[in-house]
Design a protein around this motif. Structure first.
Motif, PDB file in Angstrom:
ATOM      1  N   UNK A   1       1.146  -0.920   0.098  1.00  0.00           N
ATOM      2  CA  UNK A   1      -0.185   0.175  -0.172  1.00  0.00           C
ATOM      3  C   UNK A   1       1.011   1.384  -0.212  1.00  0.00           C
ATOM      4  N   UNK A   2       0.604   2.614  -0.663  1.00  0.00           N
ATOM      5  CA  UNK A   2       1.021   4.151  -0.346  1.00  0.00           C
ATOM      6  C   UNK A   2       0.431   4.570   0.006  1.00  0.00           C
ATOM      7  N   UNK A   3       0.444   5.062   1.222  1.00  0.00           N
ATOM      8  CA  UNK A   3      -0.746   6.039   1.426  1.00  0.00           C
ATOM      9  C   UNK A   3      -0.236   7.406   0.729  1.00  0.00           C
ATOM     10  N   UNK A   4      -0.617   8.254   0.566  1.00  0.00           N
ATOM     11  CA  UNK A   4      -0.680   9.944   0.066  1.00  0.00           C
ATOM     12  C   UNK A   4      -2.225  10.408   1.090  1.00  0.00           C
ATOM     13  N   UNK A   5      -1.250  11.165   2.162  1.00  0.00           N
ATOM     14  CA  UNK A   5      -1.579  12.080   3.300  1.00  0.00           C
ATOM     15  C   UNK A   5      -0.867  13.738   2.916  1.00  0.00           C
ATOM     16  N   UNK A   6      -2.385  14.601   2.478  1.00  0.00           N
ATOM     17  CA  UNK A   6      -1.806  15.987   2.215  1.00  0.00           C
ATOM     18  C   UNK A   6      -2.621  16.952   3.043  1.00  0.00           C
ATOM     19  N   UNK A   7      -1.971  17.795   3.739  1.00  0.00           N
ATOM     20  CA  UNK A   7      -2.478  18.690   4.580  1.00  0.00           C
ATOM     21  C   UNK A   7      -2.266  20.329   4.958  1.00  0.00           C
ATOM     22  N   UNK A   8      -2.277  21.287   5.870  1.00  0.00           N
ATOM     23  CA  UNK A   8      -1.862  22.242   6.062  1.00  0.00           C
ATOM     24  C   UNK A   8      -1.933  22.564   7.948  1.00  0.00           C
ATOM     25  N   UNK A   9      -1.954  21.838   8.300  1.00  0.00           N
ATOM     26  CA  UNK A   9      -2.669  22.332  10.055  1.00  0.00           C
ATOM     27  C   UNK A   9      -1.680  21.341  10.405  1.00  0.00           C
ATOM     28  N   UNK A  10      -0.956  21.731  11.856  1.00  0.00           N
ATOM     29  CA  UNK A  10      -0.748  21.273  13.111  1.00  0.00           C
ATOM     30  C   UNK A  10      -0.653  19.903  12.852  1.00  0.00           C
ATOM     31  N   UNK A  11      -2.302  19.914  13.092  1.00  0.00           N
ATOM     32  CA  UNK A  11      -2.739  18.579  13.859  1.00  0.00           C
ATOM     33  C   UNK A  11      -2.396  17.474  12.708  1.00  0.00           C
ATOM     34  N   UNK A  12      -2.440  17.590  11.440  1.00  0.00           N
ATOM     35  CA  UNK A  12      -1.604  16.855  10.097  1.00  0.00           C
ATOM     36  C   UNK A  12      -0.598  15.831  10.560  1.00  0.00           C
ATOM     37  N   UNK A  13       0.461  16.766  11.207  1.00  0.00           N
ATOM     38  CA  UNK A  13       1.804  16.101  11.438  1.00  0.00           C
ATOM     39  C   UNK A  13       1.123  14.285  12.334  1.00  0.00           C
ATOM     40  N   UNK A  14       0.571  14.611  13.245  1.00  0.00           N
ATOM     41  CA  UNK A  14       0.144  13.402  13.256  1.00  0.00           C
ATOM     42  C   UNK A  14       0.261  11.931  12.655  1.00  0.00           C
ATOM     43  N   UNK A  15      -0.585  12.847  11.123  1.00  0.00           N
ATOM     44  CA  UNK A  15      -0.522  11.382  10.274  1.00  0.00           C
ATOM     45  C   UNK A  15       1.140  11.473   9.574  1.00  0.00           C
ATOM     46  N   UNK A  16       1.486  12.729   9.388  1.00  0.00           N
ATOM     47  CA  UNK A  16       2.866  12.615   8.300  1.00  0.00           C
ATOM     48  C   UNK A  16       3.753  11.041   9.782  1.00  0.00           C
ATOM     49  N   UNK A  17       3.943  11.935  10.666  1.00  0.00           N
ATOM     50  CA  UNK A  17       4.656  11.190  11.319  1.00  0.00           C
ATOM     51  C   UNK A  17       4.283   9.744  11.644  1.00  0.00           C
ATOM     52  N   UNK A  18       3.531   8.866  11.455  1.00  0.00           N
ATOM     53  CA  UNK A  18       2.814   7.687  11.088  1.00  0.00           C
ATOM     54  C   UNK A  18       3.445   7.463   9.761  1.00  0.00           C
ATOM     55  N   UNK A  19       3.556   7.866   8.565  1.00  0.00           N
ATOM     56  CA  UNK A  19       3.766   7.370   7.668  1.00  0.00           C
ATOM     57  C   UNK A  19       5.232   7.218   7.501  1.00  0.00           C
ATOM     58  N   UNK A  20       6.000   8.163   8.273  1.00  0.00           N
ATOM     59  CA  UNK A  20       7.665   8.295   8.351  1.00  0.00           C
ATOM     60  C   UNK A  20       7.806   7.674   9.012  1.00  0.00           C
TER      61      UNK A  20
END
Length: 344
Positions: free
Chosen positions: A281-300
């Protein structure tokens, strides 16, 4: 009861969310007025941090992508190469990503062009909108039955009303998949009523009930009222230790203290789609806010897929790539849809 240091920290975060949310506001006048307003409430370390925040926003005026975080449009071919042989799954924030940030949160409408692009994407890939908004409100904006909706920062998740071949089940109605904070509803509603009354004394402040969380918007609040607004919110929150305060772009968020965020939400959605611990699977998460960092951290942390930050200024992020604004988000999604169509 929350300590005075916690109150001061929250005030600093409130100011950070203002200064990072708009480049034009980060002027020397803002710097002076910010220090004057908050000076009596902050310690020396916090004052230096506040000063650095405003200066950093000044320095980033008209800034380009930070080194190591190139444009997702420029790196599109590389991204597609990395997704080869994998199922692309698309996760999107709403405000500031699919729609522009506006003064009135009730008028954060997507363009017709963006809706058409999003509908195309949802037909081609498993797609979810992960937002701080309540599901009903964001659905009123989006009005697409092909997508998953994760509202209240992922604390209210529903499946699509229109089944696609990449989504399991044939339900005709949206299925409630997960509501980990349901026991907090009475408390959230109680605090909402109190804050609505408190904010009547702050011109321009708006309290939004997002079901499992609350948002206090201060985009239309004059600088001279920031301190009063922060103190009013904290005076309420210190009586509710089971709720926590976070911040976004000109908004204070009030959420349950449970360990659940947008990162947990996308993990749950991937598992629901049958991709838990999957390498296909290849998730792509696009977001602009501080709260989106939690999703970025998971993928990283998983080394899985990519995070794309939507921002006009340089900032620290766990995302891999960046996009400038919702217009570029639309361009990226259109290119992704066209690639999928041309693939077959």
């Amino acid at each position: 009861m929350k300590s005075s240091s916690q109150v001061s920290t929250n005030i600093v975060k409130l100011t950070e969310s203002f200064s990072h949310s708009t480049v034009s506001a980060a002027s020397s006048q803002v710097q002076k007025s910010s220090m004057a307003l908050f000076g009596g409430l902050l310690g020396q370390y916090q004052k230096r941090r506040l000063l650095f925040t405003v200066e950093e926003s000044n320095n980033n005026k008209g800034g380009s992508n930070k080194v190591g975080h190139p444009s997702a449009l420029k790196m599109f071919d590389e991204m597609i190469w990395n997704s080869k042989g994998k199922q692309v799954v698309v996760f999107l924030d709403y405000d500031g990503t699919l729609s522009p940030i506006v003064a009135d949160p009730e008028k954060a409408f997507m363009t017709k062009k963006m809706r058409a692009i999003l509908k195309d994407i949802a037909r081609l890939f498993p797609t979810a909108i992960v937002t701080g908004r309540c599901i009903d409100k964001v659905y009123d904006f989006v009005r697409l039955g092909e997508v998953y909706y994760a509202g209240s920062h992922g604390m209210d998740i529903k499946g699509p009303t229109k089944s696609r071949n990449h989504q399991k089940g044939n339900n005709n109605e949206a299925l409630v998949l997960f509501q980990p904070a349901s026991q907090f509803l009475p408390m959230i509603n109680e605090v909402y009523k109190i804050l609505v009354e408190k904010m009547k004394a702050i011109p321009g402040a708006k309290v939004e009930n997002n079901k499992f969380c609350l948002s206090v918007h201060f985009r239309c609040v004059e600088e001279k009222c920031w301190s009063a607004l922060a103190e009013q919110v904290n005076s309420v929150l210190k009586e509710y230790p089971k709720l926590k305060l976070t911040h976004g772009r000109k908004v204070i968020e009030i959420r349950p203290t449970i360990k659940w965020d947008k990162g947990k939400a996308i993990e749950f959605l991937l598992e629901s789609l049958g991709y838990a611990n999957s390498t296909s699977v290849f998730p792509i998460y696009i977001g602009d806010d501080t709260t989106d960092e939690d999703a970025f951290k998971v993928l990283r942390s998983k080394g899985q897929g990519i995070g794309i930050l939507v921002s006009q200024i340089q900032k620290e992020t766990n995302a891999i790539y960046t996009l400038h604004d919702p217009l570029e988000v639309g361009q990226f999604l259109r290119r992704l849809a066209d690639w999928k169509k041309n693939k077959f």
